[in-house]
Design an enzyme around this catalytic site. Structure first.
Site, PDB file in Angstrom:
ATOM      1  CB  SER A 180     -20.545 -46.884 -33.265  1.00 18.09           C
ATOM      2  OG  SER A 180     -21.101 -45.797 -32.376  1.00 18.09           O
ATOM      3  CE1 TYR A 231     -26.027 -46.102 -35.987  1.00 12.95           C
ATOM      4  CE2 TYR A 231     -24.657 -46.381 -33.939  1.00 12.95           C
ATOM      5  CZ  TYR A 231     -24.665 -45.879 -35.185  1.00 12.95           C
ATOM      6  OH  TYR A 231     -23.522 -45.108 -35.469  1.00 12.95           O
TER       7      TYR A 231
END
Length: 272
Positions: free
Chosen positions: A159, A172
């Site tokens: 990401s 995350y």
């Protein structure tokens, strides 16, 4: 022998006769990648924890034996081993792996209130899952490479949050940043038989790529699109298109790399 470079046509179906495993492949970006593999002539085994989504994907694709769904929690090694074995038994060979599974919500709350168990769960679902799936798939990938297929391929889906953050997203970001580092480490270890690359998506609208009961049109404003130099928010098809290239022999000189696919958003200077 001539030294004149030849013009070679690009294959219309670059993944013909090749099988790819996609974790988290029943919805969202994973489904976009799985559909791109099918569109490129390949076969796909999707692993997911959502049985309804997995079965719906197979029904909607209607491609027969070219697609298989196996329920799997990638944080559990026994289930991962079964997932890989089922795919190998069904298709006879495995040529590619896409480690896409993970917890989609990046926000885990303030760090001082984050439980160790939740921190570990988030890392296991993404980084740990990529480790386990790669571990059990590598022997199959090496076997196919030894037959003269050319280098097999692993893709890790990270990401842009591996490089930039919002508040309360530490777990995350750590998982996705770990995937970037895992990519180049494994590329060095597994090459030349297996190439390993990473795709880091930016803002990808997945609303229309959920299971039928949860599917809806994305609610996006002009401002949402305008934040991207490309002029729009991304779609799972944007990630699938690059994945097909990285899974195919056309990318045979590409390994250990991270590809940011975000419509240019992280390159744009912003002043509030």
């Amino acid at each position: 022998m001539t030294l004149t470079p030849s013009i070679h046509p690009h294959p219309a179906r670059p993944l013909e006769s090749r099988t790819v495993l996609v974790t988290g492949g029943a919805q969202g970006i994973g489904r976009g990648i799985a559909q791109a593999v099918l569109g490129a002539g390949g076969s796909v085994c999707i692993g997911d924890t959502d049985t309804d989504a997995g079965r719906a994907a197979l029904e909607e694709w209607d491609v027969g034996d070219r697609a298989l769904f196996v329920r799997v929690d990638v944080a559990k090694e026994a289930q991962v081993a079964r997932f890989v074995d089922r795919a190998a038994s069904h298709f006879g060979a495995i040529h590619g792996l896409v480690n896409n599974a993970g917890i989609p919500d990046p926000v885990s709350g303030p760090l001082e209130r984050l439980e160790v168990r939740e921190w570990q769960r988030r890392l296991d679902a993404s980084l740990g899952g990529a480790f386990l799936c790669s571990k059990h798939t590598l022997p199959h990938l090496r076997a196919e490479a030894s037959k003269g297929y050319g280098a097999a391929s692993i893709i890790n889906i990270a990401s842009t949050r591996a490089h930039q953050s919002e508040p309360d997203c530490e777990a995350y970001a750590a998982a996705k940043g770990g995937l970037v580092a895992f990519t180049h480490a494994l590329a060095v270890s597994a090459g030349p038989a297996v190439r390993v690359n990473c795709i880091s998506p930016g803002w990808i609208a997945t609303d229309a790529w959920r299971k039928p009961a949860a599917r809806r049109r994305p609610r996006l404003s002009k401002r949402d699109h305008a934040q991207h130099p490309a002029g729009r928010v991304g779609t799972p098809e944007d990630i699938g298109a690059l994945a097909v290239h990285l899974l195919s022999p056309a990318s045979g000189f590409t390994t250990g790399q991270e590809f940011i696919v975000d419509g240019g958003m992280t390159r744009r200077m912003r002043y509030d």
